[in-house]
Design a protein around this motif. Structure first.
Motif, PDB file in Angstrom:
ATOM      1  N   VAL A 157      -0.621  -4.310  -5.692  1.00  0.00           N
ATOM      2  CA  VAL A 157      -0.114  -2.986  -5.331  1.00  0.00           C
ATOM      3  C   VAL A 157      -1.245  -1.981  -5.501  1.00  0.00           C
ATOM      4  O   VAL A 157      -1.705  -1.735  -6.624  1.00  0.00           O
ATOM      5  CB  VAL A 157       1.095  -2.573  -6.193  1.00  0.00           C
ATOM      6  N   SER A 158      -1.689  -1.415  -4.392  1.00  0.00           N
ATOM      7  CA  SER A 158      -2.813  -0.475  -4.391  1.00  0.00           C
ATOM      8  C   SER A 158      -2.317   0.868  -3.882  1.00  0.00           C
ATOM      9  O   SER A 158      -2.056   1.033  -2.688  1.00  0.00           O
ATOM     10  CB  SER A 158      -3.949  -0.997  -3.506  1.00  0.00           C
ATOM     11  N   ALA A 159      -2.178   1.826  -4.777  1.00  0.00           N
ATOM     12  CA  ALA A 159      -1.581   3.116  -4.447  1.00  0.00           C
ATOM     13  C   ALA A 159      -2.643   4.179  -4.225  1.00  0.00           C
ATOM     14  O   ALA A 159      -3.584   4.301  -5.008  1.00  0.00           O
ATOM     15  CB  ALA A 159      -0.642   3.562  -5.571  1.00  0.00           C
ATOM     16  N   THR A 160      -2.473   4.955  -3.161  1.00  0.00           N
ATOM     17  CA  THR A 160      -3.345   6.095  -2.907  1.00  0.00           C
ATOM     18  C   THR A 160      -2.917   7.233  -3.831  1.00  0.00           C
ATOM     19  O   THR A 160      -1.795   7.733  -3.730  1.00  0.00           O
ATOM     20  CB  THR A 160      -3.253   6.526  -1.440  1.00  0.00           C
ATOM     21  N   VAL A 161      -3.821   7.629  -4.730  1.00  0.00           N
ATOM     22  CA  VAL A 161      -3.489   8.615  -5.759  1.00  0.00           C
ATOM     23  C   VAL A 161      -4.610   9.657  -5.840  1.00  0.00           C
ATOM     24  O   VAL A 161      -5.728   9.331  -6.248  1.00  0.00           O
ATOM     25  CB  VAL A 161      -3.309   7.953  -7.140  1.00  0.00           C
ATOM     26  N   PRO A 162      -4.348  10.909  -5.460  1.00  0.00           N
ATOM     27  CA  PRO A 162      -5.367  11.941  -5.645  1.00  0.00           C
ATOM     28  C   PRO A 162      -5.673  12.119  -7.137  1.00  0.00           C
ATOM     29  O   PRO A 162      -4.745  12.248  -7.951  1.00  0.00           O
ATOM     30  CB  PRO A 162      -4.725  13.199  -5.067  1.00  0.00           C
ATOM     31  N   VAL A 163      -6.934  12.108  -7.481  1.00  0.00           N
ATOM     32  CA  VAL A 163      -7.370  12.375  -8.854  1.00  0.00           C
ATOM     33  C   VAL A 163      -8.370  13.519  -8.806  1.00  0.00           C
ATOM     34  O   VAL A 163      -9.464  13.379  -8.250  1.00  0.00           O
ATOM     35  CB  VAL A 163      -8.006  11.131  -9.512  1.00  0.00           C
ATOM     36  N   ILE A 164      -7.988  14.660  -9.367  1.00  0.00           N
ATOM     37  CA  ILE A 164      -8.842  15.851  -9.366  1.00  0.00           C
ATOM     38  C   ILE A 164      -9.055  16.276 -10.810  1.00  0.00           C
ATOM     39  O   ILE A 164      -8.123  16.740 -11.487  1.00  0.00           O
ATOM     40  CB  ILE A 164      -8.195  17.023  -8.584  1.00  0.00           C
ATOM     41  N   VAL A 165     -10.279  16.099 -11.293  1.00  0.00           N
ATOM     42  CA  VAL A 165     -10.600  16.468 -12.669  1.00  0.00           C
ATOM     43  C   VAL A 165     -11.137  17.895 -12.665  1.00  0.00           C
ATOM     44  O   VAL A 165     -12.179  18.184 -12.072  1.00  0.00           O
ATOM     45  CB  VAL A 165     -11.637  15.496 -13.270  1.00  0.00           C
ATOM     46  N   ASP A 166     -10.396  18.803 -13.306  1.00  0.00           N
ATOM     47  CA  ASP A 166     -10.743  20.224 -13.317  1.00  0.00           C
ATOM     48  C   ASP A 166     -10.069  20.860 -14.528  1.00  0.00           C
ATOM     49  O   ASP A 166      -8.915  20.553 -14.822  1.00  0.00           O
ATOM     50  CB  ASP A 166     -10.259  20.896 -12.022  1.00  0.00           C
ATOM     51  N   ASP A 167     -10.765  21.737 -15.216  1.00  0.00           N
ATOM     52  CA  ASP A 167     -10.192  22.374 -16.402  1.00  0.00           C
ATOM     53  C   ASP A 167      -8.980  23.239 -16.069  1.00  0.00           C
ATOM     54  O   ASP A 167      -8.144  23.501 -16.939  1.00  0.00           O
ATOM     55  CB  ASP A 167     -11.253  23.229 -17.105  1.00  0.00           C
ATOM     56  N   ASP A 168      -8.877  23.688 -14.823  1.00  0.00           N
ATOM     57  CA  ASP A 168      -7.758  24.525 -14.396  1.00  0.00           C
ATOM     58  C   ASP A 168      -6.769  23.673 -13.598  1.00  0.00           C
ATOM     59  O   ASP A 168      -7.080  23.214 -12.488  1.00  0.00           O
ATOM     60  CB  ASP A 168      -8.290  25.672 -13.534  1.00  0.00           C
ATOM     61  N   VAL A 169      -5.580  23.471 -14.135  1.00  0.00           N
ATOM     62  CA  VAL A 169      -4.584  22.608 -13.489  1.00  0.00           C
ATOM     63  C   VAL A 169      -4.196  23.146 -12.114  1.00  0.00           C
ATOM     64  O   VAL A 169      -4.114  22.385 -11.137  1.00  0.00           O
ATOM     65  CB  VAL A 169      -3.324  22.470 -14.377  1.00  0.00           C
ATOM     66  N   LEU A 204       0.841  -1.194   0.000  1.00  0.00           N
ATOM     67  CA  LEU A 204       0.000   0.000   0.000  1.00  0.00           C
ATOM     68  C   LEU A 204       0.880   1.250   0.000  1.00  0.00           C
ATOM     69  O   LEU A 204       1.169   1.819   1.059  1.00  0.00           O
ATOM     70  CB  LEU A 204      -0.909   0.008   1.238  1.00  0.00           C
ATOM     71  N   PRO A 205       1.346   1.694  -1.166  1.00  0.00           N
ATOM     72  CA  PRO A 205       2.131   2.946  -1.199  1.00  0.00           C
ATOM     73  C   PRO A 205       1.220   4.156  -1.009  1.00  0.00           C
ATOM     74  O   PRO A 205       0.142   4.228  -1.599  1.00  0.00           O
ATOM     75  CB  PRO A 205       2.760   2.934  -2.595  1.00  0.00           C
ATOM     76  N   LEU A 206       1.674   5.096  -0.196  1.00  0.00           N
ATOM     77  CA  LEU A 206       0.902   6.322   0.033  1.00  0.00           C
ATOM     78  C   LEU A 206       1.240   7.378  -1.008  1.00  0.00           C
ATOM     79  O   LEU A 206       0.349   8.040  -1.540  1.00  0.00           O
ATOM     80  CB  LEU A 206       1.177   6.855   1.442  1.00  0.00           C
ATOM     81  N   PHE A 207       2.518   7.546  -1.303  1.00  0.00           N
ATOM     82  CA  PHE A 207       2.946   8.525  -2.307  1.00  0.00           C
ATOM     83  C   PHE A 207       3.789   7.794  -3.360  1.00  0.00           C
ATOM     84  O   PHE A 207       4.968   7.550  -3.147  1.00  0.00           O
ATOM     85  CB  PHE A 207       3.759   9.645  -1.655  1.00  0.00           C
ATOM     86  N   PHE A 208       3.151   7.456  -4.450  1.00  0.00           N
ATOM     87  CA  PHE A 208       3.834   6.739  -5.530  1.00  0.00           C
ATOM     88  C   PHE A 208       3.963   7.677  -6.720  1.00  0.00           C
ATOM     89  O   PHE A 208       3.044   8.436  -7.028  1.00  0.00           O
ATOM     90  CB  PHE A 208       3.034   5.505  -5.934  1.00  0.00           C
ATOM     91  N   SER A 209       5.105   7.612  -7.373  1.00  0.00           N
ATOM     92  CA  SER A 209       5.313   8.370  -8.610  1.00  0.00           C
ATOM     93  C   SER A 209       5.767   7.403  -9.691  1.00  0.00           C
ATOM     94  O   SER A 209       6.657   6.572  -9.449  1.00  0.00           O
ATOM     95  CB  SER A 209       6.379   9.448  -8.419  1.00  0.00           C
TER      96      SER A 209
END
Length: 342
Positions: A222-234, A188-193
């Motif tokens: 392998v289940s990684a915590t990944v923020p996903v924010i869908v928004d037109d403004d990066v 369980l990785p918390l910050f994966f790149s």
């Protein structure tokens, strides 16, 4: 790439849309739901409460802090939840850090890897239920050798629904990641790149190659915590992630022992990490969040317009990660599901 929902741990109180989000996650075909604990809410009660409204989705702890419970108490909770969920439970364990372990639980922190090895061994002995549980380790001894002198090796009265309930380990450093590959069923990785994929593949390979390793790369999750924010403004999307990153980089751990901070140092953000930590520890939390570079956010999160998120998702699909664990209410989960699944 599977999707999971992370409800996380509570701040001042229960997340207001958590129950609806869990139900929405199952309706949307998410593979799993996860809860966490720090030093407020626990991870087991919300998982059982909200999970009782679901039918098939996997229910996991990400993570249950080992210092919070003895190994046998954790084994009892796991086999209980596994029965109540008809075999849907995953036990995610983590060592946490010295501030919480020693400050909140009043336990010693040193040698967390060796302690984890013993902890997992005892948990599995309880589930095996082939004989009374006894253990003579550096950290745990069953029965207790002192006290009244009347301790007795015992066997669980409850027959586990599964004797092989999956155990996933939270890990950030290479030695801990290797341990997960050796003794656990998942990581369980918390910050994966994706940029660090090679680094982690090497650490995992070391664990898989050890004598008696439990899994192979083919059947290890392998289940990684990944923020996903869908928004037109990066930048607006990144702003929703920055406070959390500033908290972990700057304040989740002592200045001289912050394992989250070191993840980003290894990614090449040492100067930024020093600045973020300095601001955060001085009480300047908004400034600390503002100091988180957009590139750092984009290394560990998927943020921006749908097209950008889809394009960057391709990098994640080439990594060791099997599941993206995301957060959000019912509406944002709908948007994430649409983007990730194309």
């Amino acid at each position: 790439m599977e999707l999971g929902l992370h409800v996380g741990y509570w701040s001042a109180g229960p997340p207001p849309t958590a129950a609806e989000a869990v139900i929405a996650a199952e309706r949307l075909g998410f593979e799993s739901v996860w809860t966490a604990e720090a030093y407020g809410s626990d991870c087991l009660t919300p998982l059982a409460w909200w999970g009782s409204a679901t039918d098939w989705i996997t229910l996991g702890t990400n993570i249950l802090q080992m210092a919070a419970r003895t190994p046998t108490a954790t084994a009892m909770a796991a086999l209980t939840l596994d029965h109540l969920s008809a075999g849907r439970f995953v036990l995610g364990l983590g060592a946490s850090g010295p501030q919480v372990v020693e400050g909140w639980y009043g336990s010693a922190y040193p040698r967390p890897l060796a302690r984890t090895r013993e902890y997992v061994d005892i948990v599995r002995k309880v589930w095996a239920r082939d004989k009374p549980v006894s253990f003579d380790g550096d950290f745990y001894t069953l029965p207790y050798p002192g006290g009244a002198g009347l301790g007795k090796a015992l066997k669980s009265t409850v027959h586990p629904l599964r004797t092989d309930i999956p155990i996933h380990l939270a890990a950030e450093g290479p030695k801990n990641v290797a341990l997960a590959a050796e003794i656990a069923d998942g990581w369980l990785p918390l910050f994966f790149s994706p940029r660090a994929d090679g680094f982690y593949r090497e650490a995992l390979a070391e664990g898989f190659d050890r004598p008696g390793a439990r899994r192979t790369p083919a059947d290890f999750q392998v289940s990684a915590t990944v923020p996903v924010i869908v928004d037109d403004d990066v930048e607006r999307a990144a702003d929703r992630v920055r406070p959390m990153l500033a908290l972990y980089i700057g304040g989740m751990g002592a200045k001289e022992a912050n394992f989250h901070n070191q993840v980003f140092v290894r990614l090449g953000y040492e100067e930024a990490c020093v600045r973020i930590q300095e601001l955060f520890l001085n009480g300047q939390r908004q400034d600390a969040a503002a100091a988180v570079p957009t590139a750092l956010v984009e290394d560990v999160a998927l943020v921006g317009p749908a097209g950008k998120v889809r394009e960057e998702l391709a990098r994640w699909e080439q990594t060791v990660v099997d599941t993206l664990i995301v957060s959000g209410g019912p509406d944002s989960l709908e948007a994430i599901a649409r983007v990730v699944r194309g």
